[in-house]
Design a protein around this motif. Structure first.
Motif, PDB file in Angstrom:
ATOM      1  N   UNK A   1       4.637  -0.195 -16.512  1.00 26.18           N
ATOM      2  CA  UNK A   1       3.741  -1.205 -17.074  1.00 26.18           C
ATOM      3  C   UNK A   1       2.385  -0.589 -17.411  1.00 26.18           C
ATOM      4  N   UNK A   2       1.734  -1.173 -18.382  1.00 25.39           N
ATOM      5  CA  UNK A   2       0.355  -0.794 -18.695  1.00 25.39           C
ATOM      6  C   UNK A   2      -0.643  -1.669 -17.951  1.00 25.39           C
ATOM      7  N   UNK A   3      -0.195  -2.869 -17.561  1.00 23.56           N
ATOM      8  CA  UNK A   3      -1.055  -3.792 -16.797  1.00 23.56           C
ATOM      9  C   UNK A   3      -0.154  -4.708 -15.992  1.00 23.56           C
ATOM     10  N   UNK A   4      -0.521  -4.940 -14.733  1.00 26.66           N
ATOM     11  CA  UNK A   4       0.227  -5.860 -13.883  1.00 26.66           C
ATOM     12  C   UNK A   4      -0.731  -6.923 -13.359  1.00 26.66           C
ATOM     13  N   UNK A   5      -0.522  -8.151 -13.793  1.00 28.63           N
ATOM     14  CA  UNK A   5      -1.347  -9.289 -13.385  1.00 28.63           C
ATOM     15  C   UNK A   5      -0.757  -9.888 -12.110  1.00 28.63           C
ATOM     16  N   UNK A   6      -1.549  -9.863 -11.042  1.00 28.70           N
ATOM     17  CA  UNK A   6      -1.076 -10.270  -9.724  1.00 28.70           C
ATOM     18  C   UNK A   6      -1.768 -11.539  -9.242  1.00 28.70           C
ATOM     19  N   UNK A   7      -1.111 -12.219  -8.330  1.00 24.94           N
ATOM     20  CA  UNK A   7      -1.699 -13.338  -7.615  1.00 24.94           C
ATOM     21  C   UNK A   7      -1.220 -13.319  -6.182  1.00 24.94           C
ATOM     22  N   UNK A   8      -1.903 -14.031  -5.315  1.00 22.95           N
ATOM     23  CA  UNK A   8      -1.574 -14.259  -3.904  1.00 22.95           C
ATOM     24  C   UNK A   8      -2.769 -13.963  -3.019  1.00 22.95           C
ATOM     25  N   UNK A   9      -3.420 -12.808  -3.189  1.00 24.21           N
ATOM     26  CA  UNK A   9      -4.627 -12.525  -2.428  1.00 24.21           C
ATOM     27  C   UNK A   9      -5.780 -13.305  -3.059  1.00 24.21           C
TER      28      UNK A   9
ATOM     29  N   UNK B   1      -2.516   1.045 -24.582  1.00 25.60           N
ATOM     30  CA  UNK B   1      -1.709   2.092 -23.968  1.00 25.60           C
ATOM     31  C   UNK B   1      -2.618   3.109 -23.282  1.00 25.60           C
ATOM     32  N   UNK B   2      -2.443   3.232 -21.960  1.00 26.57           N
ATOM     33  CA  UNK B   2      -3.202   4.219 -21.204  1.00 26.57           C
ATOM     34  C   UNK B   2      -4.629   3.839 -20.897  1.00 26.57           C
ATOM     35  N   UNK B   3      -5.013   2.578 -21.156  1.00 25.65           N
ATOM     36  CA  UNK B   3      -6.393   2.171 -20.889  1.00 25.65           C
ATOM     37  C   UNK B   3      -6.449   0.715 -20.457  1.00 25.65           C
ATOM     38  N   UNK B   4      -7.170   0.462 -19.371  1.00 23.02           N
ATOM     39  CA  UNK B   4      -7.399  -0.905 -18.885  1.00 23.02           C
ATOM     40  C   UNK B   4      -8.880  -1.069 -18.573  1.00 23.02           C
ATOM     41  N   UNK B   5      -9.464  -2.127 -19.094  1.00 22.28           N
ATOM     42  CA  UNK B   5     -10.846  -2.466 -18.752  1.00 22.28           C
ATOM     43  C   UNK B   5     -10.865  -3.903 -18.253  1.00 22.28           C
TER      44      UNK B   5
ATOM     45  N   UNK C   1      -4.594  -2.498  -7.223  1.00 20.88           N
ATOM     46  CA  UNK C   1      -3.589  -1.613  -6.640  1.00 20.88           C
ATOM     47  C   UNK C   1      -3.360  -0.503  -7.655  1.00 20.88           C
ATOM     48  N   UNK C   2      -3.913   0.662  -7.387  1.00 18.79           N
ATOM     49  CA  UNK C   2      -3.840   1.724  -8.372  1.00 18.79           C
ATOM     50  C   UNK C   2      -4.730   1.412  -9.563  1.00 18.79           C
ATOM     51  N   UNK C   3      -4.346   1.936 -10.719  1.00 20.03           N
ATOM     52  CA  UNK C   3      -5.184   1.810 -11.915  1.00 20.03           C
ATOM     53  C   UNK C   3      -4.764   0.697 -12.855  1.00 20.03           C
ATOM     54  N   UNK C   4      -3.620   0.047 -12.578  1.00 24.05           N
ATOM     55  CA  UNK C   4      -3.120  -0.928 -13.568  1.00 24.05           C
ATOM     56  C   UNK C   4      -2.869  -2.311 -12.993  1.00 24.05           C
TER      57      UNK C   4
END
Length: 380
Positions: A194-202, A238-242, A208-211
């Motif tokens: 994945x290039x980005x992983x959108x999480x919930x729960x906390x 691709x390869x960048x998350x802000x 968690x890491x860079x993505x």
């Protein structure tokens, strides 16, 4: 080699854990209902933020509402706001709003631009964004399986791969015990493709890491969640998350310790509490005040009465007493009476205590014993 034109980053509003219509049992009934309405207001501020920032996607990573408590009018309000966005909306149900048969995710007719993920990984292609959204959701109250175990997004050097899920990051030094929901590791995130992983729960912001990112709950929901809360505006290529955390919460849950050393009356304690909390903050945030220090002997603190005297000045106030009478334990230890014997015996146990909690428990027991002896003497 083939040259591809550069694509604009995908702009995402990533939110989670609104817990709409949460009952807030620890608050006064009127305040609890007001607080529940404020959660819905935070949701609407988030959709307005998506419009202002010209978002391409709106992602909800679980626990949007409280399944057992949510009202039909809340669902109608949420669905109407999402429809007006006119952009793709993706929801991954969590452990408080699982995709069970009686869920509004199943029984309500959601707008056409809203996609709700089920218990198996699914992908939705969005060619106009040069992106694919992958998602998985809870279909029961507890999910112990590891959602990222064996998962791998399609290998594509050009298409942005976005993931959406609700789960627990099991970080180094912790373990996946029976209280963990949908656990996953940083190694699994890195191997996901994945290039980005959108999480919930906390409920606090983190990564968690860079993505992989948790936005936290948009409003502070309890006193274990300090500081500002909001939602993430994420720009992904691709390869960048802000990412940018944008506060949308109206109130914070604030813990405050107030030293009442030297106080001998309830009025003096109330003045210390007022001095510790600025006037403009009292009616805005929720406070839990812990009284500390050494007050005058013979003065008995009643937290309930203090709270009743001050509550009209605060939006929400709780008071816990951890202060103690100003006993001179060194002097008492030299006396040849029951109080001296008690101090010497408990101090001996304190010297053998193996941790700070046990030490403080014994210290507190010593002071309670001295107070009991003093009341007994005073009553004769």
């Amino acid at each position: 080699s083939e040259v591809f034109p550069a694509m604009a980053p995908v702009r995402i509003v990533h939110c989670a854990d609104f817990h709409l219509d949460r009952p807030f049992r620890g608050l006064e009934p009127t305040t609890a209902r007001t607080r529940a309405l404020e959660l819905l207001e935070a949701f609407h501020r988030t959709t307005e933020l998506a419009r202002q920032r010209a978002a391409d996607l709106f992602l909800v990573a679980g626990d949007l509402f409280e399944h057992r408590w949510v009202l039909p009018e809340t669902i109608r309000s949420v669905a109407g706001a999402l429809e007006c966005l006119n952009i793709p909306v993706f929801i991954a149900p969590g452990n408080h709003d699982p995709l069970v048969a009686s869920s509004y995710y199943v029984t309500y007719r959601w707008p056409a631009n809203v996609h709700i993920f089920g218990p198996a990984w699914e992908s939705v292609s969005l060619p106009h964004l040069n992106a694919v959204v992958w998602g998985v959701g809870f279909d029961r109250w507890e999910v112990r399986e590891q959602p990222l175990a064996g998962f791998r997004a399609a290998a594509d050097a050009q298409t942005v791969q976005i993931g959406l899920m609700h789960g627990t990051a099991v970080l180094p030094g912790t373990r996946a015990d029976e209280g963990v929901y949908a656990p996953f590791s940083p190694e699994q995130v890195a191997a996901s493709g994945l290039d980005y992983l959108a999480l919930g729960h906390f409920h606090c912001t983190g990564s968690v890491g860079d993505i992989a990112y948790y936005p936290g709950s948009p409003e502070g929901l309890d006193f274990g969640q300090q500081g500002d809360h909001g939602v993430l505006i994420s720009e992904v290529s691709k390869g960048r998350v802000h990412t940018e955390l944008v506060p949308v919460g109206l109130r914070r849950c604030v813990r405050a310790e107030v030293d009442i050393s030297g106080c001998g009356t309830s009025e003096e304690v109330a003045l210390r509490i007022r001095a510790a909390v600025p006037d403009e903050e009292r009616r805005r945030h929720l406070y839990r005040v812990t009284l500390a220090g050494r007050h005058q002997r013979g003065f008995e603190i009643h937290p309930g009465e203090l709270r009743a005297a001050l509550q009209s000045e605060f939006y929400s106030l709780g008071i816990t007493n951890a202060a103690a009478p100003d006993w001179d334990l060194d002097a008492l230890a030299t006396r040849h009476d029951l109080q001296g014997a008690l101090v010497r015996q408990i101090r001996s146990a304190m010297s053998a205590a193996t941790d700070e909690r046990e030490y403080r428990r014994l210290e507190w027991a010593c002071r309670l014993g001295l107070e009991a002896m003093e009341r007994e003497v005073g009553g004769k």
